[in-house]
Scaffold this active site. Structure first.
Site, PDB file in Angstrom:
ATOM      1  CE1 TYR A 123      -3.213  -2.972   0.878  1.00 16.65           C
ATOM      2  CE2 TYR A 123      -4.559  -1.007   0.962  1.00 16.65           C
ATOM      3  CZ  TYR A 123      -4.447  -2.368   0.862  1.00 16.65           C
ATOM      4  OH  TYR A 123      -5.576  -3.125   0.746  1.00 16.65           O
ATOM      5  CE  LYS A 170       2.865 -17.718   0.678  1.00 21.46           C
ATOM      6  NZ  LYS A 170       1.864 -18.799   0.573  1.00 21.46           N
ATOM      7  CG  ASP A 203      -0.966 -19.925   1.975  1.00 26.02           C
ATOM      8  OD1 ASP A 203      -0.371 -19.589   3.021  1.00 26.02           O
ATOM      9  OD2 ASP A 203      -0.399 -20.561   1.066  1.00 26.02           O
ATOM     10  CG  ASP A 227      -7.872  -4.890   2.033  1.00 23.79           C
ATOM     11  OD1 ASP A 227      -8.898  -4.394   2.545  1.00 23.79           O
ATOM     12  OD2 ASP A 227      -7.726  -5.026   0.802  1.00 23.79           O
TER      13      ASP A 227
HETATM   14 MG    MG Z   1     -10.824  -3.660   2.378  1.00 22.47          MG
END
Ligand code: MG
Ligand code: NAI
Length: 333
Positions: A123, A170, A203, A227
Site C-alpha cells: 500500500y 508469508k 493462506d 485487508d
Molecule cells: Mg478492504
C-alpha cells in the site's frame, strides 16, 4: 459538546452517516459535526477529492467519523483512504469481528480482533512502470511500523483480557520483508509473557478461519493480508454490514466501517448502517460517552435479536430509514 469531523463519503456513505448521526442524537450525546466533503463531491466542489479544508478539520478535531470513499480501479487519483491513513500516521487499523445474536451464520462463537498495519506494505503505492510489458510494485516493511503494530496488538490483548496473539505472514516466500515483520512480533511477544503467541502463514490462515474461526483471538498482520482477511472474517459473522473499524495513531483517530461505498446498492435506502454505527460506538467510548455507547450497543443487540427491522443483507426487508428509526426508538427508551 464534542466537535467531530464527519465525512459522509461516496455511494452509501451519506445514507449511513445520516443514520448514525440521528442515532447518536437520540442517545443524547451533544456532537457538533464538522461536515467535510471528501471523494466525488469534493472533486466537483474543490477540484480535489481530498481538499485541504478536510485535512485541517481532522487536524483540529483529532477525531473523525468517516463514510466510505470510492477509489477507482487501475486509474484515477491515489486512494484517499490510504492517503488519510498515511497523512495522520494512523498506523493501526483495528477490526473487531464478533458473532451477533439473530444473525444466521455457520458459526456462533467468533470473537476476534484484527490488527492490520495501516501505513506501508504494498500500500506504500510505489509502482514503477519499467516498460510497456513490465511493472514492479514495491513492498515496504519497516522495523518501526512492525514493532508499533505488534505492540498495539499485544497491549490491547493485555488490556482486554485476550489470551493469544497470532501473527499472520508469508515469510516462507517473502523471507526478508515478512521476516522483518516477524522479528518484531516475536520480540514483542517476549515482552508479553502473559499472552500466548503463535504464527500462521496467510493462506493456511484463510483455511483455518473458515473451518474453525472460534480458535482465533487477536490477529496481527501486514496491510494487504489484513485487508483481505478482514473481508473474509466479515463473511463469518454476517457480512460487511456488521463489522466496525477504527484507524488509530498517536494523535488522531478515524472511525469507519470495513466496507466500501457499495455502489451496487447506493441511493436505494437499503444499506446496513450497523457497521458504521458499531464504529461510532467505539468512538463514543474513546470520547468518554460510555453510557451512550452502551445504550447504542444494547439497542443493536435488541434489534438483531428481534429480527424485524433488518436490512436485506441480513435477510430482512427493512430500509435503512426503518432500521434507523427502530434504533433511535430503542436508544431513546
Ligand atoms: Mg478492504
Ligand atoms: P464494498 O465493501 O463497497 O461492497 C462489497 C459488497 O458488500 C457489495 O455487494 C455491497 O453491496 C455489500 N455491502 C458493503 N457494505 C454494505 C452495507 N453497509 N450494507 C449492505 N451491503 C453492503 O466493496 P467494493 O464493491 O469492492 O468497493 C466499492 C468501492 O468502495 C471501491 O471504490 C473501493 O475502493 C471502495 N472502498 C472504500 C473503503 C473505505 O472508504 N474505507 C473500503 C473498501 C472499499
Amino acid at each position: 459538546m464534542h466537535k467531530i469531523t464527519l465525512i459522509p463519503g461516496d455511494g452509501i456513505g451519506p445514507e449511513i452517516t445520516d443514520a448514525v448521526k440521528s442515532i447518536i442524537a437520540a442517545s443524547g450525546v451533544d456532537v457538533l459535526w464538522d461536515v467535510q466533503e471528501v471523494g466525488q463531491k469534493a472533486l466537483q466542489i474543490y477540484g480535489n477529492p481530498l481538499p485541504d479544508v478536510a485535512i485541517e478539520s481532522i487536524k483540529a478535531n483529532k477525531i473523525a467519523l468517516k463514510g466510505p470513499v470510492t477509489t477507482q480501479i487501475g486509474k484515477g487519483f491515489k486512494s484517499i483512504n490510504v492517503t488519510l491513513r498515511q497523512t495522520f500516521d494512523l498506523y493501526a487499523n483495528i477490526r473487531p469481528v464478533k458473532s451477533l445474536p439473530g444473525v444466521k451464520t455457520p458459526f456462533s462463537d467468533v470473537d476476534m480482533v484484527i490488527f492490520r498495519e495501516n501505513t506501508e506494505d504494498l500500500y506504500a503505492g510505489i509502482e514503477n512502470v519499467i516498460n510497456e510489458d513490465r511493472v514492479e510494485a514495491i513492498k515496504v516493511i519497516t522495523r518501526k511500523a512492525s514493532r508499533r503494530i505488534a505492540e498495539k496488538a499485544f497491549e490491547y490483548a493485555r488490556q482486554n483480557n485476550r489470551k493469544k496473539v497470532t501473527a499472520v505472514h508469508k515469510a516462507n516466500i517473502m523471507k526478508k520483508s515478512d521476516g522483518l515483520f516477524l522479528e518484531e512480533t516475536r520480540r514483542t511477544a517476549d515482552k508479553y509473557s502473559d499472552i500466548a503467541y503463535d504464527e500462521l502463514i496467510v493462506d493456511n490462515t484463510c483455511m483455518k478461519l473458515v473451518q474453525q474461526p472460534e480458535k482465533f483471538d487477536v490477529i496481527v498482520t501486514e496491510n494487504l493480508y489484513g485487508d483481505i482477511i478482514s473481508d473474509l472474517c466479515a463473511g463469518l459473522v454476517g457480512g460487511l454490514g456488521v463489522v466496525p473499524g477504527m484507524n488509530v495513531g498517536e494523535d488522531y483517530m478515524i472511525f469507519e466501517a470495513v466496507h466500501g461505498s457499495a455502489p451496487d446498492i447506493a441511493g436505494k435506502n437499503i444499506a446496513n448502517p450497523l457497521a458504521l454505527l458499531m464504529s461510532s460506538v467505539e468512538m463514543l467510548k474513546v470520547i468518554g460517552e460510555t453510557r451512550a455507547a452502551n445504550s447504542i450497543q444494547t439497542a443493536i443487540y435488541k434489534l438483531l435479536e428481534d429480527g424485524k427491522h433488518l436490512t436485506p443483507d441480513l435477510g430482512g426487508s427493512a430500509t435503512t430509514s426503518e432500521m434507523t428509526q427502530e434504533l433511535c426508538r430503542l436508544v431513546a427508551n
